[in-house]
Design a protein around this motif. Structure first.
Motif, PDB file in Angstrom:
ATOM      1  N   GLU A  48       0.830  -1.203   0.000  1.00 46.08           N
ATOM      2  CA  GLU A  48       0.000   0.000   0.000  1.00 46.08           C
ATOM      3  C   GLU A  48       0.865   1.253   0.000  1.00 46.08           C
ATOM      4  O   GLU A  48       1.949   1.286   0.586  1.00 46.08           O
ATOM      5  N   ARG A  49       0.393   2.303  -0.648  1.00 43.64           N
ATOM      6  CA  ARG A  49       1.108   3.577  -0.658  1.00 43.64           C
ATOM      7  C   ARG A  49       1.078   4.220   0.725  1.00 43.64           C
ATOM      8  O   ARG A  49       0.102   4.082   1.467  1.00 43.64           O
ATOM      9  N   GLU A  56       0.643   7.278   1.542  1.00 40.44           N
ATOM     10  CA  GLU A  56      -0.432   8.242   1.741  1.00 40.44           C
ATOM     11  C   GLU A  56      -1.771   7.567   2.051  1.00 40.44           C
ATOM     12  O   GLU A  56      -2.620   8.142   2.732  1.00 40.44           O
ATOM     13  N   VAL A  57      -1.953   6.323   1.576  1.00 41.76           N
ATOM     14  CA  VAL A  57      -3.184   5.596   1.904  1.00 41.76           C
ATOM     15  C   VAL A  57      -3.177   5.200   3.388  1.00 41.76           C
ATOM     16  O   VAL A  57      -4.197   5.296   4.071  1.00 41.76           O
ATOM     17  N   ARG A  84      -5.855   6.021   6.434  1.00 42.70           N
ATOM     18  CA  ARG A  84      -6.377   5.069   7.422  1.00 42.70           C
ATOM     19  C   ARG A  84      -6.243   5.642   8.830  1.00 42.70           C
ATOM     20  O   ARG A  84      -7.180   5.565   9.636  1.00 42.70           O
ATOM     21  N   VAL A  99      -8.185  14.514   1.884  1.00 42.40           N
ATOM     22  CA  VAL A  99      -8.416  13.236   1.198  1.00 42.40           C
ATOM     23  C   VAL A  99      -9.195  13.370  -0.110  1.00 42.40           C
ATOM     24  O   VAL A  99      -9.377  12.385  -0.830  1.00 42.40           O
ATOM     25  N   MET A 117      -7.490  12.117  -3.488  1.00 44.01           N
ATOM     26  CA  MET A 117      -6.697  10.898  -3.403  1.00 44.01           C
ATOM     27  C   MET A 117      -7.435   9.716  -4.012  1.00 44.01           C
ATOM     28  O   MET A 117      -8.659   9.606  -3.922  1.00 44.01           O
ATOM     29  N   LEU A 161      -8.291   6.034  -3.528  1.00 41.42           N
ATOM     30  CA  LEU A 161      -8.364   5.187  -2.337  1.00 41.42           C
ATOM     31  C   LEU A 161      -8.990   3.842  -2.671  1.00 41.42           C
ATOM     32  O   LEU A 161      -9.770   3.729  -3.621  1.00 41.42           O
ATOM     33  N   GLU A 213     -12.929   4.755   0.252  1.00 40.94           N
ATOM     34  CA  GLU A 213     -13.787   5.679  -0.498  1.00 40.94           C
ATOM     35  C   GLU A 213     -15.148   5.808   0.175  1.00 40.94           C
ATOM     36  O   GLU A 213     -15.735   6.892   0.240  1.00 40.94           O
TER      37      GLU A 213
END
Length: 573
Positions: free
Chosen positions: A424-425, A427-428, A432, A502, A505, A507, A512
């Motif tokens: 996972e990136r 920024e994700v 979270r 957000v 982005m 997601l 989302e």
């Protein structure tokens, strides 16, 4: 491509000299692991050697492993997931503080996972080196003697359970049952043929009338079937929050409160039934000490712990607060000489909300497990509950399952490892955590749905500075987080700041969905609600739910969402 290699949990010893070998797959990795984790077949060899402890050493063309094979296989798979077509020249030694490393999943008050999700959870647990998985049933075990129990609520079939247990065995994970046989029996006691067993006049309270021999025998029947069915060493017989015990029909018989005596009598028989089959009983610890009762009530329940019946059980000590290490140390030591036989049970703070509160959960896990390590506790059983319909999707729990193990057995620095192993990136992950802050996670459900809690705080308590204690520790604790609902202008500004971060982005769809919930919450605070917003959200939520769970019990949550849509359409708050 990563220049580092991350192992969860952090090993006792890790030596990497920076060299890499080309990797095309293994020729003797057990077929089950090769298939379930999509590991390529190739020329590399796994060689088992005799050596003290548990670990592995990667040389050119081979991996030496020693000690606990499945731990080494998990480490190998972790490495392959990160490095793909190359392997590092490394040597690893692994050692665990806790022999009991468990995850406890409530399937009774929300949706029942489908088989694919059960297997996904078990693969994740294996990969992270958990060795126990408790399934919390309440009424959802397939009893032969009482086939009507759980029939309309998505209960697991015997065939499904056998497949789950077998899958866990292949991964080195003991799947064990977690039951309720004294309190939390509301779904059983609410069935017409069993209401007569209820202690309270309202069966939905959930406590059984232990003073009634027929009622006790009914629970023993339930337990016998489960003990016979499960091959597991451990059988969790419940025992928590039996607050109505001794206060209803049993009180009517004698006009004397005998809750502690009835609790001891009933659990003595339950424990003996488990022990007769050569298995180990597990019991929740709160009623043994009265730890969550008012002081005058607590004194009445303390006598329960004096009984010798607890000498042969594992005590599951639960606490989900984000309080200090000293708080948890005191909680652990409430059990006196039985301290070392207990397992501590932190929680993911995913119940009663649509998204887990990371802030609370991670502090709870960190402080509880640190105290447990220092006090010599034998293990942990981290819990996921389903209060109010298990609204939070299971997919949201993966990072917390991950973080819990790294905090329990590693160095606690889980975030970089999560990115490496999940792919996972960064920024994700930050999103979270942003959604998991207590301001958002603890309030958004109430704002989104326009619950009575939201209305009371925003309309009745608005502007009040001080909140009086309710006298109930848990109510005071959780209501403290809801104080922010009183100032809707400030809450709106905070929500808008989160949305700004957000908005643009990309997601995963589950995140989302939470972003959509945030947008709808902002519309409510601005007075701009639309019927269509809730319908679109409900459709997405239902699709994600059904990708994880059986259809039963979806109505518990979806009715709230469409109810909010109807109120928006009618302009009723």
């Amino acid at each position: 491509m990563w220049d580092k290699v991350f192992i969860v949990p952090e090993p006792k010893r890790f030596v990497f000299n920076g060299n890499w070998f080309s990797f095309d797959g293994f020729n003797n990795l057990p077929e089950f692991f090769r298939k379930e984790f999509d590991i390529p077949q190739g020329s590399w060899v796994i060689k088992k050697i005799d050596r003290e402890g548990t670990g592995l050493k990667i040389k050119e063309g081979e991996v030496e492993i020693w000690g606990e094979e499945k731990v080494s296989y998990a480490t190998i798979i972790q490495i392959v997931m990160q490095t793909k077509n190359r392997l590092p020249e490394i040597e690893i030694e692994e050692e665990f503080h806790f022999p009991f490393r468990g995850y406890h999943l409530d399937i009774a008050r929300g949706g029942v996972p489908n088989l694919d999700i059960f297997k996904k959870i078990l693969r994740w647990l294996f990969l992270l080196k958990y060795n126990y998985f408790g399934i919390y049933f309440e009424d959802l075990f397939p009893w032969d003697k009482y086939p009507q129990i759980g029939k309309l609520r998505g209960r697991l079939s015997r065939e499904e359970l056998k497949e789950i247990i077998s899958y866990g065995e292949n991964l080195g994970i003991e799947v064990f049952p977690s039951l309720e046989l004294c309190g939390h029996m509301e779904n059983i006691l609410s069935l017409p043929e069993f209401t007569r067993f209820s202690e309270w006049h309202r069966p939905q309270e959930g406590t059984i009338n232990v003073s009634d021999e027929e009622a006790r025998e009914f629970t023993y029947d339930l337990l016998r079937e489960v003990v016979e069915f499960f091959p597991s060493e451990h059988i969790h017989i419940g025992g928590d929050e039996t607050w109505a015990l001794g206060r209803g029909k049993s009180l009517d018989k004698t006009n004397a409160f005998k809750g502690p005596e009835l609790f001891e009598l009933h659990h003595r028989n339950l424990i003996n039934l488990v022990k007769e089959k050569g298995k180990t009983p597990v019991v929740w610890g709160d009623m043994m000490t009265g730890m969550y009762l008012r002081p005058e009530e607590k004194e009445k329940w303390k006598v329960v712990l004096e009984s010798e019946i607890w000498d042969d059980v594992i005590i599951a000590n639960w606490d989900y607060t984000n309080l200090s290490e000293e708080h948890f140390r005191e909680k652990i030591n409430l059990f006196g000489k039985r301290k070392e036989k207990q397992i501590v049970c932190p929680g993911f703070s995913n119940w009663g909300r649509f998204y887990p509160t990371f802030d609370i959960a991670l502090t709870n896990i960190k402080n509880f497990l640190k105290a447990a390590r220092e006090e010599g506790v034998k293990g942990f059983l981290v819990t996921s509950w389903g209060d109010d319909g298990a609204e939070a999707l299971y997919s949201f729990l993966d990072p917390l399952i991950f973080a819990n193990m790294e905090i329990a057995e590693g160095n606690g620095n889980w975030e970089e490892k999560w990115i490496a192993l999940s792919g996972e990136r960064h920024e994700v992950l930050e999103v979270r955590k942003l959604f998991g802050n207590d301001l958002f996670s603890m309030t958004i459900k109430h704002v989104f749905l326009g619950t009575p809690t939201f209305r009371y705080h925003s309309e009745v308590l608005k502007g009040q500075k001080e909140r009086e204690s309710t006298g109930d520790m848990w109510m005071d604790y959780y209501f403290g987080f809801l104080e922010k609902l009183k100032d809707t202008k400030t809450l709106l500004k905070e929500y808008e700041k989160i949305l700004e971060k957000v908005t643009n982005m990309t997601l995963p769809e589950d995140l989302e969905m939470i972003r959509d919930m945030l947008r709808i919450g902002i519309k409510r605070l601005r007075g701009e609600l639309n019927f269509s917003d809730f319908v679109e959200f409900g459709n997405r939520y239902a699709r994600l739910w059904l990708s994880e769970r059986k259809k039963e019990n979806l109505e518990v949550v979806i009715a709230k969402i469409y109810g909010a849509a109807g109120r928006a359409d009618l302009k009723v708050f």
